[in-house]
Scaffold this active site. Sequence first.
Site, PDB file in Angstrom:
ATOM      1  N   THR A  36      20.486 -13.717 -30.202  1.00 24.79           N
ATOM      2  CA  THR A  36      19.452 -14.185 -29.268  1.00 24.79           C
ATOM      3  C   THR A  36      19.386 -15.709 -29.236  1.00 24.79           C
ATOM      4  O   THR A  36      18.654 -16.275 -28.426  1.00 24.79           O
ATOM      5  CB  THR A  36      18.043 -13.628 -29.621  1.00 24.79           C
ATOM      6  OG1 THR A  36      17.740 -13.963 -30.979  1.00 24.79           O
ATOM      7  CG2 THR A  36      17.977 -12.132 -29.430  1.00 24.79           C
ATOM      8  N   TYR A 146      10.879  -3.595 -36.061  1.00 26.97           N
ATOM      9  CA  TYR A 146      10.545  -5.003 -36.331  1.00 26.97           C
ATOM     10  C   TYR A 146       9.530  -5.121 -37.474  1.00 26.97           C
ATOM     11  O   TYR A 146       9.739  -5.840 -38.446  1.00 26.97           O
ATOM     12  CB  TYR A 146       9.985  -5.643 -35.061  1.00 26.97           C
ATOM     13  CG  TYR A 146       9.748  -7.130 -35.172  1.00 26.97           C
ATOM     14  CD1 TYR A 146      10.818  -8.013 -35.310  1.00 26.97           C
ATOM     15  CD2 TYR A 146       8.457  -7.665 -35.130  1.00 26.97           C
ATOM     16  CE1 TYR A 146      10.618  -9.380 -35.410  1.00 26.97           C
ATOM     17  CE2 TYR A 146       8.248  -9.034 -35.224  1.00 26.97           C
ATOM     18  CZ  TYR A 146       9.328  -9.887 -35.355  1.00 26.97           C
ATOM     19  OH  TYR A 146       9.125 -11.243 -35.448  1.00 26.97           O
TER      20      TYR A 146
END
Length: 309
Positions: A36, A146
């Site tokens: 990312t 997450y």
Amino acid sequence: MAKILVTGAAGFLGSHLADRLIAGGHRVIGVDNFITGDRRNIAHLAKEPLFEFVEQDINKGIQCAGELDFVINLASLASPVDYSAHPLETLLSGSVGSYHCLELAKEKKAVYLFSSTSEVYGDPAITPQSESYWGNVNPVGPRSCYDESKRFGEALTMTYLRQGWVDTRIIRIFNTFGPRMRKNDGRAVPNFIVQALTGEPITVYGDGSQTRSFCYVDDLINGIVLLLFSNLTMPVNIGNPNEMTILAMAKQIKAALGSKSEIVFNPLPGDDPKQRNPDITLARARLGYEPKWTLGDGLAKTIEFFKEN
Ligand code: UDP
């Protein structure tokens, strides 16, 4: 001056932290695998003598020659859209990737800083959230890849501390925004700014009554640096306790841009926390931390960035 390895150095927070450390005269070794991260975030450091970059995936191991004073682990798929698209990489980065970073810190006798998150509190039943709150996390829900990755990363960090293997720090990062966020990372602030700039509908999820507390990136970086050079080994919240509804954020961005975009209401993603507000009493008392940026000034800087990029 210190020699500091920063994982996630091509990311939003990592690249700002690298800039700040270099400005302070420190040597920085940046690590990223660009899952990312973005090369453009570190392009300006190409000729910087205090900066060196190594493309590596922390989940596969991490090598570094020579001595190190600090290992800062910011490698993270922090946007809900990104971690939903890469759930396994997300789980591995908090566990296997963090393990590799801790082993490196142990070998180098370096201080280790782990970037955790307000998501360890899940959908919090109390507000504001202080570090003593254990959270309300769904271990099998859509955000669990997450949340549990970061909770495991905290447990791993505390294990190395308690065993006397590594001197550690844990920062719990609350919602942060600013230049170098990716336009399409799916988070509320970039989405709303891009939508308002292009005249597309501004997509509020649910009825927009859920709250977040948004911190400008410079303030967050201040918190990381204060924590790094402190002796605080227990987790500490860093953010700006300026709580607001998501609908209010959409309206503020629309007004700041004088945009004609209409605000539309789309379905709320599963397990989306209803409220989030950092109790920063500990950071204030132990680190002298205080967020300084107003939301309006921070948004103006962020909007400028999105207009130019
Ligand atoms: N959100 C929204 N519209 C968007 C993107 C996000 O209403 O286009 C909402 C999201 O559902 C959440 C809040 O804004 O309630 C913050 O989302 P973000 O993805 O920025 O981060 P989170 O705090 O959920 O990790």
